[in-house]
Design an enzyme around this catalytic site. Structure first.
Site, short mmCIF file in Angstrom:
data_model
loop_
_atom_site.label_atom_id
_atom_site.label_comp_id
_atom_site.label_asym_id
_atom_site.label_seq_id
_atom_site.Cartn_x
_atom_site.Cartn_y
_atom_site.Cartn_z
N ILE A 154 0.83 -1.21 0.00
CA ILE A 154 0.00 0.00 0.00
C ILE A 154 0.87 1.27 0.00
O ILE A 154 0.66 2.18 -0.81
CB ILE A 154 -0.95 0.00 1.23
CG1 ILE A 154 -1.96 -1.16 1.10
CG2 ILE A 154 -1.69 1.33 1.34
CD1 ILE A 154 -2.77 -1.45 2.34
N ASP A 173 10.89 3.04 6.58
CA ASP A 173 10.51 1.63 6.76
C ASP A 173 11.63 0.94 7.50
O ASP A 173 12.79 1.39 7.45
CB ASP A 173 10.30 0.97 5.37
CG ASP A 173 9.53 -0.34 5.46
OD1 ASP A 173 10.02 -1.28 6.14
OD2 ASP A 173 8.47 -0.45 4.84
N PRO A 201 2.15 -2.41 9.41
CA PRO A 201 1.24 -3.27 10.18
C PRO A 201 1.40 -2.96 11.67
O PRO A 201 2.41 -2.39 12.08
CB PRO A 201 1.76 -4.68 9.87
CG PRO A 201 3.19 -4.49 9.51
CD PRO A 201 3.32 -3.13 8.91
N ALA A 228 -3.99 2.54 8.52
CA ALA A 228 -3.33 1.25 8.77
C ALA A 228 -4.00 0.51 9.92
O ALA A 228 -4.93 -0.27 9.69
CB ALA A 228 -1.85 1.48 9.03
N ARG A 229 -3.58 0.77 11.14
CA ARG A 229 -4.21 0.14 12.30
C ARG A 229 -4.31 1.17 13.43
O ARG A 229 -3.36 1.95 13.66
CB ARG A 229 -3.39 -1.06 12.80
CG ARG A 229 -3.64 -2.34 12.03
CD ARG A 229 -5.07 -2.88 12.24
NE ARG A 229 -5.35 -4.09 11.48
CZ ARG A 229 -5.82 -4.13 10.23
NH1 ARG A 229 -6.08 -3.01 9.59
NH2 ARG A 229 -6.07 -5.29 9.63
N ASP A 253 -9.07 6.43 9.54
CA ASP A 253 -9.96 5.35 9.08
C ASP A 253 -9.95 4.22 10.10
O ASP A 253 -10.87 3.41 10.14
CB ASP A 253 -9.49 4.84 7.71
CG ASP A 253 -10.45 3.81 7.14
OD1 ASP A 253 -11.67 4.11 7.09
OD2 ASP A 253 -10.02 2.71 6.76
N GLU A 258 -11.54 0.73 18.30
CA GLU A 258 -12.60 0.77 17.29
C GLU A 258 -13.47 -0.49 17.23
O GLU A 258 -14.54 -0.48 16.63
CB GLU A 258 -11.98 0.97 15.90
CG GLU A 258 -11.21 -0.26 15.41
CD GLU A 258 -10.61 -0.12 14.01
OE1 GLU A 258 -10.27 1.00 13.63
OE2 GLU A 258 -10.48 -1.16 13.34
N HIS A 290 -13.21 2.26 9.18
CA HIS A 290 -12.30 1.20 8.72
C HIS A 290 -12.78 0.66 7.36
O HIS A 290 -13.06 -0.52 7.19
CB HIS A 290 -12.21 0.07 9.75
CG HIS A 290 -10.96 -0.75 9.58
ND1 HIS A 290 -10.23 -1.24 10.62
CD2 HIS A 290 -10.30 -1.15 8.45
CE1 HIS A 290 -9.19 -1.91 10.17
NE2 HIS A 290 -9.22 -1.86 8.85
N1 LIG Z 1 -7.92 0.59 6.55
C1 LIG Z 1 -8.03 -0.51 5.85
O1 LIG Z 1 -9.11 -0.82 5.33
C2 LIG Z 1 -6.81 -1.39 5.64
C3 LIG Z 1 -6.86 -2.31 4.59
C4 LIG Z 1 -5.72 -3.08 4.33
C5 LIG Z 1 -4.59 -2.95 5.10
N2 LIG Z 1 -4.60 -2.08 6.15
C6 LIG Z 1 -3.41 -1.94 6.98
O2 LIG Z 1 -2.34 -1.50 6.17
C7 LIG Z 1 -1.14 -2.19 6.57
C8 LIG Z 1 -0.15 -2.20 5.43
O3 LIG Z 1 -0.62 -3.04 4.41
P1 LIG Z 1 0.34 -3.54 3.24
O4 LIG Z 1 -0.46 -4.47 2.40
O5 LIG Z 1 1.03 -2.40 2.59
O6 LIG Z 1 1.40 -4.39 4.11
P2 LIG Z 1 2.86 -4.86 3.67
O7 LIG Z 1 3.17 -6.01 4.55
O8 LIG Z 1 2.94 -5.03 2.18
O9 LIG Z 1 3.80 -3.62 4.06
C9 LIG Z 1 4.01 -3.19 5.37
C10 LIG Z 1 5.34 -2.44 5.40
O10 LIG Z 1 5.48 -1.85 6.70
C11 LIG Z 1 6.85 -2.03 7.11
N3 LIG Z 1 6.93 -1.92 8.56
C12 LIG Z 1 6.69 -2.84 9.51
N4 LIG Z 1 6.89 -2.33 10.75
C13 LIG Z 1 7.25 -1.04 10.56
C14 LIG Z 1 7.60 0.03 11.44
N5 LIG Z 1 7.59 -0.14 12.76
N6 LIG Z 1 7.94 1.21 10.90
C15 LIG Z 1 7.96 1.39 9.56
N7 LIG Z 1 7.65 0.42 8.68
C16 LIG Z 1 7.31 -0.77 9.16
C17 LIG Z 1 7.23 -3.39 6.56
O11 LIG Z 1 8.63 -3.54 6.50
C18 LIG Z 1 6.56 -3.35 5.19
O12 LIG Z 1 7.41 -2.78 4.21
C19 LIG Z 1 -1.68 -3.58 6.98
O13 LIG Z 1 -0.81 -4.25 7.86
C20 LIG Z 1 -2.99 -3.25 7.62
O14 LIG Z 1 -2.79 -3.06 9.01
C21 LIG Z 1 -5.68 -1.29 6.42
#
Ligand SMILES: NC(=O)c1ccc[n+]([C@@H]2O[C@H](COP(=O)([O-])OP(=O)(O)OC[C@H]3O[C@@H](n4cnc5c(N)ncnc54)[C@H](O)[C@@H]3O)[C@@H](O)[C@H]2O)c1
Length: 326
Positions: A154, A173, A201, A228-229, A253, A258, A290
């Protein structure tokens, strides 16, 4: 293969019908979420699929194992709701879903633009027949420095979208995976960016990554976006930052606490979340439910991806989105 799909929503039915036919699977849809109270429903099935709001803890995993279930699939990307260590110990394979990252990335860009142009305040004013321009002057994306925390599927698209509109984008990252991205330290990102958006995440290490201390390092008037979360931001500290104007605006979001609120109609029951009530009264805050993932394309992908992971687990013992390898 007989599969029980927990927390199945109305909008998923079309896709479950399509992909269970395509993959020749016997899928039963269950509206209830997977939890210690509902896990008994999985008895007699070969596997289950569920979503990020379900509780997949030790109790649930042990029950699933006792029913002879060795692999399970989430239809969500985030997996902080699953006790992966326990699954590993029990020998249960777990997958998450891969789906259109554009769903969340586009939503992120949209909410950032809404905050930059004061749209939440405008809508509140107009609801009260106030059509003046007072305090509504906006800023253009091309003059913003945007900080992206987390450059996975994302985050990478978010970077492209902001860059395509002329923003200066930097990123942080734990692993610098793309040489075309301008990586900086977290400190530098916090102190230099006009807009900060979270795409990491939730892990035990980064809970409350955004707290009083990190907010104090940010530029005055920063805009924060969280798709994200929720628990990546300590909500009481964000409220304080908004109150003392350190933070100009926030679009959330996802937000801490939540789980009893999002995806539910609380119009008759109300809800118990004092900070959320305060945030919702603010003109410079946008709360959504969300829903950044929620597009037709993503929902189709989520169902297809979960079912194909279960087939792969069954046929090969491994799957494309197997989380236990991590
Ligand atoms: N709001 C929503 O509807 C929704 C939907 C999908 C995903 N999400 C959230 O988005 C997050 C990201 O999704 P994605 O598919 O890109 O995941 P992904 O696993 O492809 O990428 C996550 C990235 O975050 C990095 N990371 C981990 N810990 C970190 C930290 N402490 N500091 C900086 N970077 C760090 C990882 O190295 C990785 O590059 C998911 O884990 C989920 O929690 C939210």
């Amino acid at each position: 293969m007989k599969i029980l799909a927990f927390a199945a929503r109305q909008d998923e039915i079309t896709w479950f019908n399509k992909y269970s036919k395509k993959f020749n699977l016997d899928v039963t849809l269950e509206q209830k979420p997977l939890s210690p109270e509902t896990v008994f429903l999985a008895k007699g099935y070969d596997s289950v699929t569920f979503i990020g709001s379900c509780t997949v803890d030790e109790v649930v995993l042990k029950k699933l194992k006792s029913y002879g279930i060795d692999y399970i699939a989430s239809r969500s990307t985030g997996y902080d709701n699953i006790d992966l260590n326990c699954a590993k110990e029990l020998g249960i394979k777990v997958s998450n879903s891969s789906y259109s990252p554009y769903s969340v990335a586009e939503f992120t860009l949209m909410t950032a633009m809404m905050m930059l142009r004061n749209i939440p305040a405008t809508l509140k004013n107009i609801e009260h027949k106030n059509f003046s321009l007072k305090n509504l002057i906006g800023r253009e994306i091309r003059s913003q420095k945007v900080g992206v925390i987390g450059t996975g599927k994302i985050g990478k698209i978010v970077i492209k979208l902001f860059q395509s509109m002329g923003a200066d984008v930097v990123a942080y990252d734990l692993y610098e995976s793309d040489e075309n991205i301008k990586y900086v330290s977290l400190e530098k990102l916090l102190s230099e960016c006009d807009v900060i958006t979270l795409h990491a995440p939730l892990t035990s290490e980064n809970k409350y990554l955004i707290n009083e201390k990190s907010i104090s390092k940010m530029k005055d008037g920063v805009i924060l976006i969280n798709t994200a979360r929720g628990e990546l931001i300590k909500l009481s500290d964000l409220l304080e930052g908004l109150n003392n104007k350190k933070v100009l605006a926030a679009a959330l979001d996802t937000f801490e606490g939540e789980s009893e609120i999002v995806h539910k109609d609380c119009s008759l029951t109300g809800y118990n979340h004092e900070i959320l009530k305060k945030l919702l009264d603010m003109k410079n805050v946008l709360i959504t439910s969300h829903q950044a993932f929620y597009t037709e394309e993503a929902v189709s992908d989520m169902v297809e991806s979960a079912l194909s992971n279960l087939i792969e687990f069954n046929e090969t013992g491994d799957a494309q989105n197997n989380l236990i390898k991590i």
